[in-house]
Scaffold this active site. Structure first.
Site, short mmCIF file in Angstrom:
data_model
loop_
_atom_site.label_atom_id
_atom_site.label_comp_id
_atom_site.label_asym_id
_atom_site.label_seq_id
_atom_site.Cartn_x
_atom_site.Cartn_y
_atom_site.Cartn_z
N THR A 138 62.20 58.29 -10.58
CA THR A 138 62.79 59.59 -10.32
C THR A 138 61.82 60.52 -9.58
O THR A 138 60.60 60.36 -9.71
CB THR A 138 63.20 60.24 -11.65
OG1 THR A 138 63.46 61.63 -11.46
CG2 THR A 138 62.08 60.15 -12.69
N ASP A 139 62.38 61.50 -8.87
CA ASP A 139 61.52 62.50 -8.22
C ASP A 139 60.85 63.42 -9.25
O ASP A 139 59.92 64.15 -8.93
CB ASP A 139 62.31 63.33 -7.20
CG ASP A 139 63.48 64.09 -7.80
OD1 ASP A 139 63.77 63.92 -9.00
OD2 ASP A 139 64.12 64.88 -7.06
N GLU A 140 61.35 63.38 -10.51
CA GLU A 140 60.84 64.32 -11.51
C GLU A 140 59.37 64.05 -11.87
O GLU A 140 58.70 64.90 -12.44
CB GLU A 140 61.75 64.32 -12.75
CG GLU A 140 63.19 64.62 -12.35
CD GLU A 140 64.15 64.90 -13.50
OE1 GLU A 140 63.69 65.29 -14.58
OE2 GLU A 140 65.37 64.73 -13.29
N TYR A 164 60.76 63.16 -20.56
CA TYR A 164 61.44 62.17 -19.71
C TYR A 164 60.59 61.83 -18.49
O TYR A 164 60.28 60.65 -18.23
CB TYR A 164 62.81 62.70 -19.27
CG TYR A 164 63.42 61.93 -18.11
CD1 TYR A 164 63.78 60.59 -18.25
CD2 TYR A 164 63.63 62.53 -16.86
CE1 TYR A 164 64.32 59.87 -17.18
CE2 TYR A 164 64.17 61.82 -15.79
CZ TYR A 164 64.52 60.49 -15.96
OH TYR A 164 65.05 59.79 -14.90
N LYS A 168 58.65 58.32 -17.32
CA LYS A 168 58.91 57.61 -16.06
C LYS A 168 57.61 57.51 -15.24
O LYS A 168 57.35 56.49 -14.60
CB LYS A 168 60.00 58.33 -15.24
CG LYS A 168 61.39 58.31 -15.85
CD LYS A 168 62.02 56.93 -15.97
CE LYS A 168 62.39 56.32 -14.64
NZ LYS A 168 63.17 55.05 -14.83
#
Ligand code: NAD
Ligand code: TYD
Length: 358
Positions: A138-140, A164, A168
């Site tokens: 994810t970009d997060e 989260y 990741k």
């Protein structure tokens, strides 16, 4: 690669990837491995579940023995790893579950693949021609952007804020470590927020559609000014197909739609579209918008620079936001049974009925 294992294939993005691969590659065997947590729904795959080249296996990515046996049994050549806990709000309530599935689960998949394929630094070149371990991220992991600052590039440093995104980020590091230490042929992509059919209605867009339809309050965190970069899920699935086959081993690619929206603007747009589709007066559901307490550690803005993927592999999104958001609203309004089964819990009985005859 003839036998492809897709983990998390009963989830939102995974089900679109499984469907695309099963239909596009009739001569390849697509094995969908999923634990069927609350987010796993085999009803997402009803239309392809009887295809000859499709197999579903219920398993947990943290179970090393089960994963090793599945790799052997199905002679898996390539892996697309999507299985994860994916919702930020849940990660705030139960971070351990995220560490277990996202970190230990990814590590388990890596170790099992490395052992089964027999990867080491000496045979890395040969391995990269035979196999691929593709990790969907994810970009997060890049953290949060200020307004008017530049977009996330692959070279940005990792700065996760939520449990989260921390989980990741950690899993991404393990994937790269397995490449550098054991020569595992891997590729990672970091994608922006997805939307479209089959998304669990805890995420913003399906939650808002469902609440407008049922005249329930629409919770907007804080002032609704946080920005997300939205991509239609089928465009993500097509990018995954391209990168699985053509992505360069050891590389990372960002995937995004150059489509930034403030949450409140998305909510207002959805009110307009849903009201219109339901034949309600314009703005009838605006009063459902309810500002609620902000999410802890709420990242202000995500926005992806996907020029590497666009320039090197020729990908670009095919669905404009105007088209995708209308298609999405129509899908949720037309698939009332799917939504009722998900919100009511009936979807969890589908596996037993279809696969165990119970
Ligand atoms: P989802 O929550 O809809 O689906 C996750 C799937 O993984 C479910 O089918 C669930 O049953 C399965 N799963 C969970 N724990 C498991 C375990 N221990 N063993 C086996 N299966 C397990 O998630 P999603 O939105 O489809 O996201 C898929 C992947 O894409 C995730 O890795 C996520 O981090 C990543 N991603 C999501 C987005 C997004 O906007 N949704 C954006 C970028 C990246
Ligand atoms: P979400 O769909 O949970 O994705 P992510 O947190 O991974 O970006 O949330 C998208 C944005 O919408 C995020 O800024 C949080 C906000 N949000 C709300 O304002 N209300 C809600 O009920 C939800 C679920 C999200």
């Amino acid at each position: 690669m003839k036998n492809i294992l897709i983990t998390g294939g009963a989830g939102f993005i995974g089900s679109h990837v499984v469907r695309l691969f099963v239909k596009k590659y009739p001569r390849k065997n697509i094995i969908n491995l999923d634990k069927l947590t609350y987010a796993g729904n085999l009803e997402n795959l009803k239309d392809i579940e009887n295809k000859k080249n499709y197999t579903f296996v219920k398993a947990d990515v943290t179970d090393y023995k089960a994963i090793s046996e599945i790799l052997r049994k199905y002679e898996i050549d390539g892996i697309i790893h999507l299985a994860a806990e994916s919702h930020v709000d849940r990660s705030i309530k139960d971070p351990f579950c995220f560490a277990k599935t996202n970190v230990i689960g990814t590590l388990t998949m890596l170790q099992a693949a490395k052992e089964y394929w027999g990867c080491n630094l000496a045979n890395a070149k040969e391995m990269s021609k035979l196999h691929k371990f593709y990790h969907i991220s994810t970009d997060e992991v890049y953290g949060s952007l200020e307004f008017n600052s530049s977009l996330f590039k692959e070279t940005n440093k990792y700065e996760p804020h939520s449990p989260y995104s921390a989980s990741k980020a950690s899993s991404d590091h393990f994937v790269r470590a397995f490449h550098d230490t054991f020569g595992l042929p891997e590729v990672i992509t970091n994608c922006s927020n997805n939307y479209g059919p089959y998304q669990f209605p805890e995420k913003l867009i399906p939650l808002v559609i469902n609440n407008i339809e049922h005249n329930k309050p629409i919770p907007v965190y804080g002032k609704g000014l946080n920005v997300r970069d939205w991509l239609y899920v089928e465009d993500h699935a097509k990018a995954i197909d391209l990168i699985f086959h053509n992505g360069v081993v050891g590389e990372t690619y960002n995937i995004g739609g150059l489509n930034e929206w403030k949450n409140i603007d998305i909510v207002k747009l959805l009110v307009k579209i849903v009201d219109e589709k339901l034949g309600r007066k314009e703005g009838a559901s605006e009063s459902l918008i309810t500002y609620v307490q902000d999410r802890a550690g709420h990242d202000l803005r995500y926005a992806i620079d996907s020029s590497k993927l666009r320039n090197e592999l020729g990908w670009k999104p095919e669905t404009s936001f105007e088209e995708g958001i209308v298609k999405t609203v129509e899908w949720y309004l037309q698939n009332k049974e799917w939504l009722a089964n998900v919100t009511g819990g009936a979807y969890q009985k589908y596996y037993k009925k279809m696969y165990l005859n119970k």
